[in-house]
Scaffold this motif. Structure first.
Motif, PDB file in Angstrom:
ATOM      1  N   ILE A  94       0.822  -1.210   0.000  1.00 33.81           N
ATOM      2  CA  ILE A  94       0.000   0.000   0.000  1.00 33.81           C
ATOM      3  C   ILE A  94       0.861   1.267   0.000  1.00 33.81           C
ATOM      4  CG2 ILE A  94      -0.368   0.279   2.499  1.00 33.81           C
ATOM      5  CD1 ILE A  94      -2.973   0.722  -0.367  1.00 33.81           C
TER       6      ILE A  94
ATOM      7  N   MET B 293      -6.244  16.295  -8.349  1.00 30.45           N
ATOM      8  CA  MET B 293      -7.204  15.464  -9.074  1.00 30.45           C
ATOM      9  C   MET B 293      -6.613  14.088  -9.361  1.00 30.45           C
ATOM     10  SD  MET B 293      -8.970  17.808 -11.990  1.00 30.45           S
ATOM     11  CE  MET B 293      -7.454  17.963 -12.905  1.00 30.45           C
ATOM     12  N   ALA B 294      -7.467  13.075  -9.252  1.00 32.86           N
ATOM     13  CA  ALA B 294      -7.031  11.728  -9.656  1.00 32.86           C
ATOM     14  C   ALA B 294      -6.989  11.676 -11.177  1.00 32.86           C
ATOM     15  CB  ALA B 294      -8.009  10.694  -9.129  1.00 32.86           C
ATOM     16  N   VAL B 295      -5.885  11.221 -11.715  1.00 35.98           N
ATOM     17  CA  VAL B 295      -5.779  11.042 -13.177  1.00 35.98           C
ATOM     18  C   VAL B 295      -5.117   9.692 -13.446  1.00 35.98           C
ATOM     19  CG1 VAL B 295      -5.590  13.526 -13.624  1.00 35.98           C
ATOM     20  CG2 VAL B 295      -3.497  12.158 -13.351  1.00 35.98           C
ATOM     21  N   HIS B 296      -5.402   9.167 -14.620  1.00 32.74           N
ATOM     22  CA  HIS B 296      -4.720   7.950 -15.051  1.00 32.74           C
ATOM     23  C   HIS B 296      -3.429   8.392 -15.746  1.00 32.74           C
ATOM     24  CE1 HIS B 296      -8.863   5.746 -15.248  1.00 32.74           C
ATOM     25  NE2 HIS B 296      -8.355   5.751 -14.037  1.00 32.74           N
TER      26      HIS B 296
ATOM     27  N   VAL C  39      -1.696  10.839 -19.635  1.00 35.27           N
ATOM     28  CA  VAL C  39      -1.357  12.221 -19.298  1.00 35.27           C
ATOM     29  C   VAL C  39       0.027  12.522 -19.876  1.00 35.27           C
ATOM     30  CG1 VAL C  39      -0.850  13.828 -17.416  1.00 35.27           C
ATOM     31  CG2 VAL C  39      -2.701  12.169 -17.160  1.00 35.27           C
TER      32      VAL C  39
ATOM     33  N   LYS D 263       2.744  21.918 -12.092  1.00 30.21           N
ATOM     34  CA  LYS D 263       1.651  21.367 -11.286  1.00 30.21           C
ATOM     35  C   LYS D 263       2.226  20.465 -10.201  1.00 30.21           C
ATOM     36  CE  LYS D 263      -1.462  21.530 -15.254  1.00 30.21           C
ATOM     37  NZ  LYS D 263      -2.013  20.776 -16.369  1.00 30.21           N
TER      38      LYS D 263
ATOM     39  N   LEU E 157      -5.778   3.911  -3.721  1.00 26.15           N
ATOM     40  CA  LEU E 157      -5.500   4.831  -2.621  1.00 26.15           C
ATOM     41  C   LEU E 157      -5.515   6.275  -3.129  1.00 26.15           C
ATOM     42  CD1 LEU E 157      -4.470   4.675   0.453  1.00 26.15           C
ATOM     43  CD2 LEU E 157      -2.269   5.288  -0.537  1.00 26.15           C
TER      44      LEU E 157
ATOM     45  N   ARG F 205     -12.288  16.012  -1.827  1.00 25.64           N
ATOM     46  CA  ARG F 205     -13.378  16.742  -2.463  1.00 25.64           C
ATOM     47  C   ARG F 205     -14.657  16.547  -1.662  1.00 25.64           C
ATOM     48  NH1 ARG F 205     -12.881  13.474  -6.953  1.00 25.64           N
ATOM     49  NH2 ARG F 205     -14.826  12.357  -6.877  1.00 25.64           N
TER      50      ARG F 205
ATOM     51  N   GLY G 153     -16.702   7.352  -6.937  1.00 22.33           N
ATOM     52  CA  GLY G 153     -15.344   7.893  -6.867  1.00 22.33           C
ATOM     53  C   GLY G 153     -14.280   6.886  -7.289  1.00 22.33           C
TER      54      GLY G 153
ATOM     55  N   GLY H 225     -13.023   4.585 -11.791  1.00 18.06           N
ATOM     56  CA  GLY H 225     -11.914   4.468 -12.739  1.00 18.06           C
ATOM     57  C   GLY H 225     -10.847   3.493 -12.282  1.00 18.06           C
TER      58      GLY H 225
ATOM     59  N   GLY I  86      -8.022  16.900 -24.005  1.00 19.36           N
ATOM     60  CA  GLY I  86      -7.737  16.187 -22.748  1.00 19.36           C
ATOM     61  C   GLY I  86      -6.804  15.007 -22.954  1.00 19.36           C
TER      62      GLY I  86
ATOM     63  N   GLN J 188      -7.515  11.926 -23.430  1.00 21.70           N
ATOM     64  CA  GLN J 188      -7.920  10.668 -22.800  1.00 21.70           C
ATOM     65  C   GLN J 188      -8.171   9.540 -23.811  1.00 21.70           C
ATOM     66  OE1 GLN J 188      -8.034  10.629 -19.026  1.00 21.70           O
ATOM     67  NE2 GLN J 188      -6.668  12.100 -19.988  1.00 21.70           N
TER      68      GLN J 188
ATOM     69  N   LEU K 177      -4.316   9.695 -26.642  1.00 19.73           N
ATOM     70  CA  LEU K 177      -3.054   9.084 -26.194  1.00 19.73           C
ATOM     71  C   LEU K 177      -3.157   7.559 -26.177  1.00 19.73           C
ATOM     72  CD1 LEU K 177      -2.092  11.661 -23.432  1.00 19.73           C
ATOM     73  CD2 LEU K 177      -1.013  11.375 -25.670  1.00 19.73           C
TER      74      LEU K 177
ATOM     75  N   ARG L 123     -15.404  17.498 -15.780  1.00 19.55           N
ATOM     76  CA  ARG L 123     -15.436  17.942 -14.382  1.00 19.55           C
ATOM     77  C   ARG L 123     -15.925  19.377 -14.295  1.00 19.55           C
ATOM     78  NH1 ARG L 123     -11.702  16.745  -9.841  1.00 19.55           N
ATOM     79  NH2 ARG L 123     -11.438  18.606  -8.571  1.00 19.55           N
TER      80      ARG L 123
ATOM     81  N   SER M 233     -14.987   7.455 -16.438  1.00 18.49           N
ATOM     82  CA  SER M 233     -14.663   7.385 -15.017  1.00 18.49           C
ATOM     83  C   SER M 233     -14.224   8.738 -14.487  1.00 18.49           C
ATOM     84  CB  SER M 233     -13.537   6.378 -14.815  1.00 18.49           C
ATOM     85  OG  SER M 233     -12.370   6.843 -15.468  1.00 18.49           O
ATOM     86  N   THR M 234     -14.134   8.829 -13.167  1.00 16.18           N
ATOM     87  CA  THR M 234     -13.727  10.072 -12.516  1.00 16.18           C
ATOM     88  C   THR M 234     -12.436  10.618 -13.120  1.00 16.18           C
ATOM     89  OG1 THR M 234     -14.725   9.254 -10.489  1.00 16.18           O
ATOM     90  CG2 THR M 234     -13.201  11.104 -10.274  1.00 16.18           C
ATOM     91  N   ALA M 235     -11.432   9.764 -13.255  1.00 12.59           N
ATOM     92  CA  ALA M 235     -10.137  10.226 -13.751  1.00 12.59           C
ATOM     93  C   ALA M 235     -10.264  10.772 -15.171  1.00 12.59           C
ATOM     94  CB  ALA M 235      -9.118   9.083 -13.703  1.00 12.59           C
TER      95      ALA M 235
ATOM     96  N   ASN N 125     -11.963  14.101 -15.187  1.00 12.61           N
ATOM     97  CA  ASN N 125     -11.100  15.177 -14.689  1.00 12.61           C
ATOM     98  C   ASN N 125     -10.315  15.844 -15.809  1.00 12.61           C
ATOM     99  OD1 ASN N 125     -11.878  14.915 -12.046  1.00 12.61           O
ATOM    100  ND2 ASN N 125     -10.170  13.581 -11.461  1.00 12.61           N
ATOM    101  N   LEU N 126      -9.996  15.114 -16.846  1.00 15.70           N
ATOM    102  CA  LEU N 126      -9.169  15.670 -17.917  1.00 15.70           C
ATOM    103  C   LEU N 126      -9.875  15.728 -19.262  1.00 15.70           C
ATOM    104  CD1 LEU N 126      -5.722  13.993 -17.135  1.00 15.70           C
ATOM    105  CD2 LEU N 126      -6.508  16.265 -16.488  1.00 15.70           C
TER     106      LEU N 126
END
Lengths: 765, 153, 291
Positions: A21, B55-58, B62, B70, B107, B116, B128, B131, C29, C31, C34, C75, C99-101, C104-105
């Protein structure tokens, strides 16, 4: 048995949890070595084709690149069950995805560039894509000739020469035909289980390094010792020079048992003289690793008017793809196919067929989910016809203590009835519900592992009185490390934090068959228990000499040697170890444990006196809401009760149950590999859906404890069974609401709707 | 190739990488931060989830170049030395980690969610984590850990 | 060949780069783009990063409607008080994107230009009479979204153009987006947006109903014959059912790993009916707000 354990049965946190973790655990894709290259595999785009030529010259001209194909590697066939695979395709390819060549380069981009420069000329061959097609006379042959079967499989291996049938066997007891003729009703139905994928989150990853005459392979594997034996044999080096070190394994579920990247990585490292790392892409996972072994199951059941099961005739037809890794599930089905029912007159036959597709292999519950979908669906069909409550029908026929099961074992330590009653209670069986909500049940069983199942362990005391456990089994996420530490801590009188563990390194840990078939808690657990007892006794021997009290009067408690006879005695472990290490010898406990294989078809079966203990039983119940217009099924609640013998760690047990249930939910509702002429058309998490957070119903895991005398502290394995009964239970719930019976998995909305519409047509609507 | 100035877990780092290098590759291959995992590389599994400006991103979808200026936070930025933080401890206590491969991403997604929305409902927790895939735990223990955190347990 | 990254500071620079790099692609973005690059489905020579371009941001209320900068992320759409107040159906659909991620972008412009079957925003934007505001270095043009979505993963965007904004109407209407998917984060097997404008003269009747459908055909589309049939109608169960049936004849459905063509067609009928009834309920409830 009174539970006066200190550590056993408590929710101890995993010793390897913190490294995971915190992101510091080293998984397969995280391993690096100085100067390493990246390896990539060129795979066949065709399902069945003769290789006319392979030209690697242009690729080899790239600087810093190593390229190899079949000419450059040993041509030995290998495979754990049947030797039917070579490192690269020779002469022909047998499935789209089969390795044809490989390249290693300083980075992945360059390796891929090299692959793009390899010219392969194919001549497409007629192919077979289903087991039924493959089993037909005159079907194109996937393998013209076969290597021998290995080890335990030899005795039960029965191929049909000149066909794609790689194995055919049956298990027969009593007079099935006569019993069926006597039955008041006979039901015959055919069910289809789909091929699903393991979908461990961590892709296969291997790093092979050849240094001098030593080969080291870091890989994420469920069985490091079997892998070592295979690699050493393949490359003709002694096992003492072939070291397989397990990385952290990011999930296995049966998909990381057999070799995948390892032979190629070793060959690339031998040729490049550099360490070579390989990681599968997710698309490779879906198209070239393996899936489950799907089956068509035909069940004929004879029933008496009062609901007593009179006879059963079950026929399994398995599609193993291009390699015979489906042998273990096809064999297991012969033992487990009847489910946990008392049926005297029984015939179970199993046919395994090659096709030109990615292989099927073992997947959590191997061979049991396919049979259970058929049996448990049909049980509800029988109940309906007899006008019986499905719960009553099951209670009437399930195995009880002392019964003789399908393979003539005497049933022992069974908690199935309690499991069934508790899930029925939990799900509200028989209670009022809205018309669009259905409830369904399933009872399931799995036999102990069919391999000769052997494990060894060392338990060593450290200088400060703490202890080290060494085992060869793999931690693949199931929580083996915590359970082994708990077992050792309990025996040694140590707090669990004082026990460390190392696992699955062929050069430093003792032999173990590996992690499969819910066997580790039982077999490795017993080895650890015995080793810990040995270490404790050695410690007490030293203490006995120190304090001149007979060993029989000494015991361990809270890191001290104590004596009920001499309450004033208090000797710390550290003091005893100091003595051992300065003037005696180190304390190293040794434990081994084994059980032998028990194939129903083995000729010696009739004379067998021992039985292999540890049959696992469970009952599952679901409540689902069905949208008749769209066919969408929303599972609202699931209860899953398991007879675990003794729950060694409730957090781990619940985790295995809930995790298995959710995998079963995907298997039931939407998981399937889809093919178009042998090619997989949904090789991504977008097109192959596994359950996501938003699909998760309320799940009640229930552990029923009927201690198994042979198991460590009474425990049985728990890893697999929770996946098994969800599909039929949901199928039964759908039937309760819509009155339609779905006989093919997954229970896609579209299939639900089709079934409703065809029922309407049948009723002239 | 480009020289990128990145701030990861509060520390400045300069790395050379291809213009269109992905954040995941830069973290893993150049900065040796392997807590972000390679799972699918198509933005579905979430094993590579990190936080960029909270922010959570994959990180597999990115551009690293875009993260200049950032705040990048990875799992390696959680806890304090050998000490786990509270959410990490709750993950372990609730059995939210089995094979652990999805753990760091889970996590990070959970942390973004809790920041948030410190008191999420069960449905908000599920949303939440939409993803992030997990094949071992059945998610429930992860939900429990997050809800326990928000309850102050 | 290495792909270059161009980071323009304003729209003029971005447009100049778009003209200069004929093998380049704008990245919003990223998403989806890429992923396509990673899978080697495309290998652009350059990426023109639209993130720094201020002119592509913001959400502005204008007299005729709302102008949404192409670089607004899902978002941001979800969080926008203006959108929530005026066209709640759009943020509600944005909340259902992936999804959330990714939300976000991922941007509205990227979602529209990628034009993936089953994407959630196109049907809603169609039902809001959305128009794509496009620019090239020398001049600009506006294209109604019905004409912008030209084919499977194809749009009317030219190789030297950038999608700057999407303008939508500011309706006094009720709006609903319903999505049919195995799990909420999936692409829609069928996604239906219904925007219903009440007839101010006749309570209970609709002056106009606009229906956008995604996932059911190679391109997201307006069910125009169904819309015509609904003009002036009272939206009861029977009318909605007939509208659904009619809409299902307007789509050219295809099969993929998630669903067959036949199933999709049936689902269009079901979800158009359900969306219309939802919207009608909403209209009766508050009479406005596309909430």
């Amino acid at each position: 048995m009174a539970d006066d354990y200190r550590v056993i049965g408590t929710p101890v946190v995993r010793p390897d949890g913190a490294e995971m973790i915190s992101g510091q655990a080293v998984y397969g894709p995280d391993v690096t070595q100085p100067g390493m290259l990246w390896g990539k595999i060129l795979r066949s785009p065709l399902p069945h084709a003769r290789i006319r030529s392979i030209d690697v010259e242009k690729a080899r001209a790239l600087p810093g690149v190593t390229v190899i194909s079949a000419h450059d590697v040993p041509d030995r066939r290998y495979g754990y069950a049947i030797e039917d695979e070579q490192i690269f395709a020779v002469e022909k390819v047998r499935y789209a995805g089969e390795p044809v060549a490989a390249a290693a380069a300083p980075d992945e981009e360059r390796a891929l560039e090299a692959l793009s420069l390899i010219d392969v000329e194919y001549e497409e061959l007629p192919a077979v894509f289903t087991a039924a097609e493959g089993a037909r006379d005159g079907a194109p042959l996937v393998h013209e000739e076969l290597g021998p079967a290995r080890s335990v499989y030899l005795a039960s291996w029965n191929p049909v020469p000149g066909t794609n049938i790689i194995h055919q066997a049956s298990h027969h007891r009593g007079d099935v035909d006569a019993a069926l003729a006597r039955a008041d009703y006979v039901f015959e139905d055919t069910f289809h289980a789909s091929q699903i994928h393991h979908c461990y989150m961590e892709p296969h990853a291997t790093l092979a390094s050849v240094r001098g005459s030593e080969v080291t392979v870091w890989t994420c594997s469920q069985e490091v010792f079997q892998l070592r034996t295979l690699l050493a044999g393949l490359f003709a080096i002694p096992e003492s020079r072939m070291r397989v070190i397990n990385t952290k394994v990011g999930g296995g579920f049966g998909g990381k048992i057999e070799p995948r990247l390892e032979p190629v990585a070793v060959a690339l490292s031998m040729h490049s003289r550099k360490p070579v790392k390989m990681v599968m892409t997710r698309a490779e996972e879906f198209t070239a690793a393996a899936g489950s072994t799907p089956a068509t199951v035909t069940v004929k059941t004879g029933v008496m008017k009062d609901g007593t099961l009179a006879a059963r005739d079950i026929d399994f037809l398995w599609d193993t793809g291009a390699h015979a890794e489906g042998l273990p599930p096809s064999n297991r089905a012969m033992k487990d196919g009847n489910g946990p029912y008392r049926v005297h007159d029984l015939r179970i036959s199993s046919t395994l067929v090659y096709t030109n597709k990615m292989r099927g292999t073992q997947l959590r519950g191997l061979g049991v989910p396919e049979g259970a979908f058929a049996i448990e669906s049909q049980m509800d069909m029988i109940a309906e016809r007899l006008g019986m409550d499905p719960l009553e029908l099951r209670l009437k026929n399930i195995l009880q203590e002392g019964d003789i099961n399908s393979i003539d074992d005497v049933v022992q330590s069974i908690g199935l009835q309690e499991c069934l009653e508790s899930v029925a209670r939990e799900i509200g069986w028989g209670e009022p519900k809205p018309p669009n909500v259905g409830r369904g049940l399933a009872v399931i069983a799995k036999s102990p592992t069919t391999h000769s199942s052997i494990s060894a362990a060392y338990v060593q005391f450290n200088e400060d009185g703490s202890a080290q456990v060494l085992v060869g089994a793999s931690e693949i996420g199931q929580g083996m490390t915590v359970v082994m530490c708990q077992i050792a801590a309990e025996v040694l009188g140590l707090p669990v934090e004082q026990v460390g563990i190392s696992s699955a390194d062929t050069a430093t840990t003792p032999y173990d068959r590996g992690t499969f078939s819910s066997r580790v808690t039982f077999y490795t657990g017993m080895a650890v228990k015995i080793a810990a007892e040995d270490a404790r006794n050695q410690l007490l021997d030293v203490a006995s000499r120190m304090v001149e009290i007979p060993r029989e009067d000494l015991a361990v408690a809270e890191e001290r040697v104590v004596s009920p006879v001499h309450p004033e005695l208090s000797l710390t472990f550290r003091e005893v170890l100091e003595r051992a290490h300065t003037s005696e010898r180190p304390i190293l406990g040794r434990g081994t444990y084994g059980g032998k294989g028990d194939y129903p078809t083995l000729p010696h079966k009739a004379q067998r006196k021992e039985y292999v203990p540890g049959w696992k039983y469970a009952a599952q119940a679901v409540e689902a809401e069905i949208d008749e217009e769209t066919g969408i099924i929303r599972v609202r609640r699931i209860a899953s009760a398991h007879d675990v013998g003794k729950s060694l760690n409730p957090t781990s047990v619940d985790g295995q149950i809930v995790g298995g249930v959710v995998m079963g939910l995907g298997y039931a509702l939407h998981e399937r590999l889809q093919f178009d002429n042998g090619r997989i058309v949904n090789p991504s998490f977008m097109d192959y859906k596994i359950p996501s957070s938003q699909e998760i119903p309320e799940i009640a895991p229930i552990a029923v404890e009927v201690p198994l005398p042979e198991g460590p502290f009474g425990a049985k394995g728990i890893g697999e069974l929770a996946i098994v009964g969800i599909a039929p239970a949901i199928g039964n719930a759908i039937h309760q609401v819509l009155g339609v019976r779905l006989k093919e998995l997954p229970l896609f909305p579209e299939r639900v709707l089709e079934a409703v519409e065809s029922q309407r047509k049948d009723h002239g609507g | 190739m480009a020289l990128l100035d990145l701030k990861v877990n509060g520390q400045e780092a300069q790395v050379e990488a291809p213009d269109t290098a992905l954040l995941l590759d830069v973290l893993r291959e150049r900065l040796f931060l392997t807590g972000a995992k390679r799972g699918c590389e198509t933005s579905h599994c979430g094993c590579c989830t990190v936080r960029v400006d909270g922010m959570a991103v994959h990180s597999c979808v990115v551009l690293a170049a875009r993260c200049q200026g950032k705040e990048i936070t990875t799992v390696e930025g959680c806890g304090d030395g050998m000490e786990l933080d509270r959410l990490q401890r709750l993950f372990l206590e609730h059995g939210a980690v089995q094979c652990g491969y999805c753990g760091p991403g889970m996590l990070m997604a959970a942390k973004a969610l809790l920041e948030r929305n410190p008191q999420p409902t069960l449905d908000e927790v599920k949303k939440g984590l939409d993803g992030n895939l997990c094949r071992c735990t059945g998610y429930t223990p992860i939900f429990d850990a997050i809800l326990a955190y928000s309850r102050g347990a | 060949m290495e792909c270059k990254l161009i980071r323009p500071t304003d729209l003029d620079e971005a447009l100049a780069a778009r003209e200069e790099y004929t093998d380049g692609l704008p990245i919003a973005g990223g998403q989806s783009l890429l992923v396509m690059m990673r899978n080697r489905l495309i290998s652009p020579g350059a990426l023109i990063d639209l993130e720094p371009v201020e002119a592509l941001r913001g959400i502005e209320v204008q007299s005729t409607g709302i102008s949404i900068g192409a670089m607004n992320t899902c978002r941001q759409l979800i969080a926008s008080p203006v959108l929530r107040e005026e066209v709640g159906v759009l943020p509600s659909a944005a909340r259902q994107v992936s999804s959330t991620a990714v939300r976000n972008l991922g941007t509205i412009g990227g979602n529209v230009c990628h034009n993936e079957p089953g994407a959630d925003l196109p049907p809603v934007l169609l039902a809001l009479n959305g128009r794509a505001v496009l620019r090239r270095r020398t001049h600009g043009r506006e294209v109604p979204l019905e004409e912008f979505f030209t084919g499977y993963f194809e749009t009317a965007l030219e190789a030297d153009e950038i999608l700057c904004r999407i303008d939508i109407e500011h309706p006094n209407a009720a709006g609903v987006y319903l999505k049919h998917a195995i799990s909420p984060e999936d692409l829609a097997i069928v996604g239906v947006a219904a925007v219903v404008v009440p007839d101010s003269e006749r309570p209970g009747a609709v002056a106009e109903a606009r229906i956008g459908i995604g996932g059911a055909a190679p391109v997201p589309l307006r069910a125009s014959r169904t819309e015509a049939a609904l003009k002036g109608a009272v939206l009861d169960e029977e009318t909605a059912r007939a509208a659904g049936e009619l809409a299902s004849t307007e789509v050219d459905t295809g099969s993929d790993p998630h669903a067959s063509a036949g199933y999709r067609r049936k689902m269009v009928a079901v979800f158009v009916r359900r969306a219309l009834l939802h919207a009608a309920n909403q209209m009766m409830g508050n009479g406005h707000g596309a909430a």
